[in-house]
Design an enzyme around this catalytic site. Sequence first.
Site, short mmCIF file in Angstrom:
data_model
loop_
_atom_site.label_atom_id
_atom_site.label_comp_id
_atom_site.label_asym_id
_atom_site.label_seq_id
_atom_site.Cartn_x
_atom_site.Cartn_y
_atom_site.Cartn_z
N HIS A 62 0.82 -1.21 0.00
CA HIS A 62 0.00 0.00 0.00
C HIS A 62 0.86 1.27 0.00
CE1 HIS A 62 0.48 -0.14 4.51
NE2 HIS A 62 0.48 1.18 4.35
N ASP A 71 0.02 -7.53 1.54
CA ASP A 71 0.54 -6.17 1.73
C ASP A 71 2.06 -6.14 1.76
OD1 ASP A 71 0.31 -3.48 1.85
OD2 ASP A 71 -0.25 -3.37 3.96
N SER A 88 4.91 2.61 7.82
CA SER A 88 4.54 1.41 7.07
C SER A 88 5.70 0.96 6.18
CB SER A 88 3.32 1.69 6.19
OG SER A 88 2.18 1.90 6.97
#
Length: 457
Positions: A96, A125, A205
Site C-alpha cells: 500500500h 501487503d 509502514s
Amino acid sequence: MRNFFLFLRCWFLICSIFTVLVAKAEVDIRRDFVVEAVEKVRPAVVNISTLQRIIVRDQWETALGSFYGPAHEAERKSLGSGVLVDEDGYILTNSHVVQRATRIEVAIGTNFYPAKLIAVSPTIDVALLKIESRGVGKFRAITFARDDDVLLGETVVALGNPFGLGSSVSRGILSSTTRRPETDQGPLDYKDWLQTDAAINPGNSGGPLVNVRGELIGLNVAVYREQNAQGIGFAIPIRRVAEALSEIFTSQENNQPLWFGAKIISRAGALKISAVESGSPAEKAGLRKDDVISEIGGKSPRNFIEFVVEFLRLTDQQKNNKETVIPLELARAHERINSSVRLIAQKNVFNADLIRKKIGATLQEITPDLQQYLERATRQGFIVAGIDPNSPAEKAGLQRGFIIESIDREIPANLVEAAKIFYGKKPGAAIPLGVTAIRGRPGNFFVEQATTRVVVR
C-alpha cells in the site's frame, strides 16, 4: 620500607583498575543493546516517497446546486518506509506504500535513488523494490531472524519515516504474535500479526521491526485506530513476508512473470520443496517434493527472501537471453543433485486459451473503456466474450456479456491468475463462480448477481 612501596604500587594499581572500570561502566550504561541494534540496522532503513497520478473533478456551485466539472489529472505524493534486504539494492516494503505509484524514490541517509517495483502481493501487503541506480556500490542489508524466532514480552525496536519526519526509532515489547486485526487498509488476507507497543505511525509502514540483536522479525504495517486505543501497533511477521514472496518469481523486463512451478517453504533454516506443479519447468528439471535447495546460482541462501533475491538477480542477468535458466543444487536423502530449471513466461501457459479448454468460455479482462461503458466502480472481474456450444460453461448458465466476479471464492488480479486456478483443478471438479448478469443499456442497466458452478473438463 619495601613493604610500604609495595603497598603504594598495589594501591595505584587498584585505583587505576577502578578508574577504568568506572569509565567503562559509564559508557556501557548508555550504549546498551537497543543502541547497538539501532546502529546495526539504521543503514538498511530507507525512506520511500511516491508520486501518483489521479483523476479528479472540480466541484462547481450554482443556483441550481453543485455539479462536477470535467475531469483532469492531478499528482498526489505519499510517504512510507522500507528496508534493504540485499546489498544490490532490493527493498522490502508494504504494497500500500507503492500502489499505483508512477514514480518511486528512496532516500538512504542523504542520498536519493530512483526505484522500480519488482513484485507485489496486495493480499499480504508486501512489495519488493529495486534501486535502479548503477555504479553506486553495495548497500548495507539487514539480517534476518529465524522463522518464528520471537519471544512474547521481548524488547523490539520499530524504525521508519513517520509523518515524513525522517529516520525515527521507537522501542517497546512484543505484545502478541497471533493478532488478526482490521486496520486503515481494511481486512487483509493473512493472520498472525505481531503486536507491539512500540510507536508505529503513518509513514512507518514498510519499515523494519527488529529484535535487540538487530535482526528483522517483521514489517511495520499499521496502528490500531479504535477510540482511546494506545500503544497497539502491528507488523507482518517475516515468515509471512516470505510466504508472500513464495508465489512471486518475476524478471525485471516489463515485470513479466515467469513460471517456476514449485512451492518452497522455509523450515528450520532449510528451503524445502513442498509441492511441484504438473508439467511445470520445475517438474521437467527433475525437482521433487521434499527436495531441499542448498544452492541457487552457486550461492547458499539462508532464508527464502535471500532465495527470491538471488532468483531475481539471475533472471535480471539473463533478461536479454532467449530463455532463463536457474541453476540449483538439491539435497535429496543423502544425494547432492545439480539441476537447471528453464523458466517460461506465465502468459504463454496461463491465458484465455487455457481457460477455454478447461470450461469452454472465452474470458477477457475489463478494459478502462469497458469499465466506463458498464458504469463499474472497479475493473476487477472478467467479461464473458464467448461460450462454446455444449461446454461446461454453457451448462452452468453462463452467457456472453456476463461478468465473472470471483473464481473458487477468489478474486484473481488478471487472466494469468484466473487461469492458474483452473489449471490446478482436476477434471470433474466443480468450481463456484460469482457471476453478474448485466442487461440493458448504459444508464438503464439491470444487474443480477448469482453464484453458479462450472465443471472443469
